[in-house]
Design an enzyme around this catalytic site. Structure first.
Site, mmCIF file in Angstrom:
data_model
loop_
_atom_site.group_PDB
_atom_site.id
_atom_site.type_symbol
_atom_site.label_atom_id
_atom_site.label_comp_id
_atom_site.label_asym_id
_atom_site.label_seq_id
_atom_site.Cartn_x
_atom_site.Cartn_y
_atom_site.Cartn_z
ATOM 1 N N TRP A 101 0.828 -1.219 0.000
ATOM 2 C CA TRP A 101 0.000 0.000 0.000
ATOM 3 C C TRP A 101 0.852 1.255 0.000
ATOM 4 C CZ3 TRP A 101 -4.142 -1.556 -1.915
ATOM 5 C CH2 TRP A 101 -4.769 -2.723 -1.494
ATOM 6 N N ASP A 171 -1.236 6.635 6.459
ATOM 7 C CA ASP A 171 -2.362 5.764 6.119
ATOM 8 C C ASP A 171 -2.539 4.815 7.307
ATOM 9 O OD1 ASP A 171 -4.039 3.743 5.214
ATOM 10 O OD2 ASP A 171 -2.864 3.272 3.414
ATOM 11 N N LYS A 195 -11.657 -1.730 7.329
ATOM 12 C CA LYS A 195 -10.803 -2.637 8.089
ATOM 13 C C LYS A 195 -11.230 -2.651 9.553
ATOM 14 C CE LYS A 195 -8.541 -3.111 4.296
ATOM 15 N NZ LYS A 195 -7.395 -2.394 3.761
HETATM 16 C C1 LIG Z 1 -6.941 -1.973 2.379
HETATM 17 C C2 LIG Z 1 -5.913 -0.925 2.414
HETATM 18 C C3 LIG Z 1 -5.810 0.067 1.424
HETATM 19 C C4 LIG Z 1 -6.702 0.081 0.205
HETATM 20 O O1 LIG Z 1 -7.951 0.547 0.527
HETATM 21 P P1 LIG Z 1 -9.081 0.832 -0.581
HETATM 22 O O2 LIG Z 1 -10.229 1.299 0.244
HETATM 23 O O3 LIG Z 1 -9.343 -0.445 -1.291
HETATM 24 O O4 LIG Z 1 -8.583 1.903 -1.490
HETATM 25 C C5 LIG Z 1 -4.850 1.039 1.586
HETATM 26 N N1 LIG Z 1 -4.038 1.066 2.651
HETATM 27 C C6 LIG Z 1 -4.103 0.129 3.612
HETATM 28 C C7 LIG Z 1 -3.180 0.208 4.780
HETATM 29 C C8 LIG Z 1 -5.045 -0.887 3.534
HETATM 30 O O5 LIG Z 1 -5.101 -1.824 4.498
#
Ligand SMILES: *Cc1c(COP(=O)(O)O)cnc(C)c1O
Length: 360
Positions: A101, A171, A195
Site C-alpha cells: 500500500w 495511512d 478494516k
Molecule cells: C486496504 C488498504 C488500502 C486500500 O484501501 P481501498 O479502500 O481499497 O482503497 C490502503 N491502505 C491500507 C493500509 C489498507 O489496508
C-alpha cells in the site's frame, strides 16, 4: 442463524452489537418511519448522525480543534492522489516503503510530484519496519509519508519516523482506533473504514487546518480538493450516509470498550494469545520480525505450501474463515481487528494446536 469467526483483512468483522442495532433500526430509524438508507442527507436527522459521529471520533482520538475531520469516498486509493495534489508546495515528498500500500501511494504520488523513496524493507519481503530515526529527509519535502500498519505483511510502526520537522502523513486504514495515537504528531491521518471502523465506502481523513490550500490549479477537479469537503462539512455532495451511520455506531461501541486505551488493552491481550502460540509452536511460525509485529494482522506459515493449503481448508470447514494469506506472502494471515472477540482468537489457537498434533 450462524456467525463464523471471520479473519478477513477487509472488509472485515463488525461488532455484533452494532449489527444488531442497525438491524433493529433498519425499517424505522428512531420512529421516523424510514431507514437511514432512505433519508435525505440534508435532513436534520442525518445531520445529527454525521455531527455525532464526528464528535465521538474527536473525543475518542482527542483531535485538537485545528484539525478538520472529513468523511470522504474513493477509498484509500483516492487519497494516494488527493494527498500530493493538496499538500504539494515545493513539489516533492518522501515515502517510506513498507509494503504494497505504501508502494501504491508512492507510485501514484509520482504522477504529481517528485516522490522520493527514502527507506524500504522490500529486501526482506517487507517483514520489518526500517530504522527511521535518521533518514535522508529531503530539504524540500512537502511531507513524509508512511503506511502505519501494513495489512498484508503484518508490520506496524511502533515508533514514528523522525521527519526532521517535516509534516507526517499516515495511512492508518488497518490500525484506525486500535490504540491511542497522538494526533498532533501528524499533518494528515487517513484510512478506509472497511478494516476497523465500518463498512466499505467511507474514508476518514483528519487534516491539520493550515495544510488545506485555499487555491489550487484550475484543472484540479472540485471533488479532489480538501477545501471543497471542508467547506461543505463532508456534504458538498451526497456523502456515504449509511456507512457514516455505521461508523458512528462503531465509535460509540469503542467508547463502551473503554475508549482507545481500553481497545489497546484488549487488542494486546488478544494478539498475545496468537503470538505466544506461534512462538512456541514447532509447526507454525510468524513471518514478521518481533519488534515490528502488528496487533491487527498476523501472518504465519508452516513452511510447507501443501500443509498451508490443508490448514486453510480444514480451518474453513471448522468455521474459521478468510485465513488465506495475501498472494504476495502466501501462507496464512489472521486479521484480528477491534471487532474480533478474544474467544475467536482462543478458538483459532486451539484449532491450530489440534492441527499441529495431527500433522507432526
Ligand atoms: C486496504 C488498504 C488500502 C486500500 O484501501 P481501498 O479502500 O481499497 O482503497 C490502503 N491502505 C491500507 C493500509 C489498507 O489496508
Amino acid at each position: 442463524m450462524k456467525r463464523i469467526y471471520n479473519f478477513s483483512a477487509g472488509p472485515a468483522m463488525l461488532p455484533e452489537e452494532v449489527l444488531r442495532e442497525a438491524a433493529e433500526e433498519m425499517l424505522d430509524y428512531q420512529g421516523c418511519g424510514m431507514s437511514v438508507m432512505e433519508m435525505s442527507h440534508r435532513s436534520e436527522m442525518f445531520e445529527n448522525i454525521l455531527s455525532e459521529a464526528e464528535q465521538d471520533l474527536r473525543s475518542l482520538m482527542s483531535i485538537p480543534d485545528n484539525y478538520k475531520v472529513l468523511f470522504l469516498q474513493g477509498g484509500a486509493h483516492l487519497q494516494f492522489a488527493m494527498l500530493p495534489i493538496n499538500l504539494m508546495k515545493n513539489g516533492a515528498a518522501d515515502y517510506i516503503i513498507t509494503g504494497h500500500w505504501a508502494k501504491r501511494a508512492y507510485t501514484e504520488a509520482k504522477k504529481f510530484l517528485k516522490a522520493n523513496a527514502i527507506a524500504s524493507s522490500e529486501d526482506k519481503t517487507f517483514s520489518y519496519i526500517p530504522d527511521c530515526s535518521d533518514l535522508p529527509i529531503s530539504d524540500d519535502a512537502d511531507y513524509v509519508y508512511i503506511c502505519e500498519n501494513n495489512t498484508i505483511y503484518g508490520t506496524k510502526f511502533h515508533t514514528l519516523p523522525n521527519t526532521k520537522g517535516k509534516t507526517l502523513v499516515a495511512d492508518v486504514s488497518s490500525c484506525f482506533l486500535s490504540e491511542p495515537m497522538d494526533v498532533t504528531r501528524y499533518g494528515v491521518i487517513y484510512g478506509g473504514a472497511q478494516k476497523n471502523i465500518g463498512p466499505a465506502g467511507v474514508v476518514v481523513a483528519i487534516i491539520r487546518e493550515d495544510l488545506i490550500p485555499d487555491e489550487l490549479p484550475d484543472q484540479v477537479p472540485t471533488m479532489l480538493r480538501f477545501k471543497t469537503h471542508v467547506d461543505g462539512g463532508s456534504m458538498y455532495n451526497t456523502p456515504p450516509c449509511y456507512g457514516i451511520y455505521i461508523c458512528g455506531k462503531v465509535f460509540k461501541w469503542i467508547k463502551k470498550q473503554g475508549g482507545l486505551e481500553g481497545m489497546k488493552a484488549i487488542n494486546e491481550k488478544k494478539a498475545a494469545v496468537l503470538y505466544n502460540y506461534l512462538d512456541s509452536s514447532k509447526l507454525f511460525h510468524g513471518t514478521v520480525e518481533k519488534s515490528s509485529r502488528s496487533l491487527m494482522n498476523v501472518p504465519f506459515v508452516t513452511g510447507d505450501k501443501d500443509l498451508d493449503a490443508k490448514f486453510i481448508k480444514e480451518a474453513s470447514a471448522a468455521g474459521f474463515e478468510n485465513l488465506k494469506g495475501h498472494r504476495s506472502v502466501g501462507g496464512m494471515r489472521a486479521s484480528i481487528y477491534n471487532a474480533m472477540p478474544i474467544e475467536g482468537v482462543q478458538a483459532l489457537v486451539n484449532f491450530m494446536k489440534k492441527f499441529e498434533a495431527e500433522n507432526s
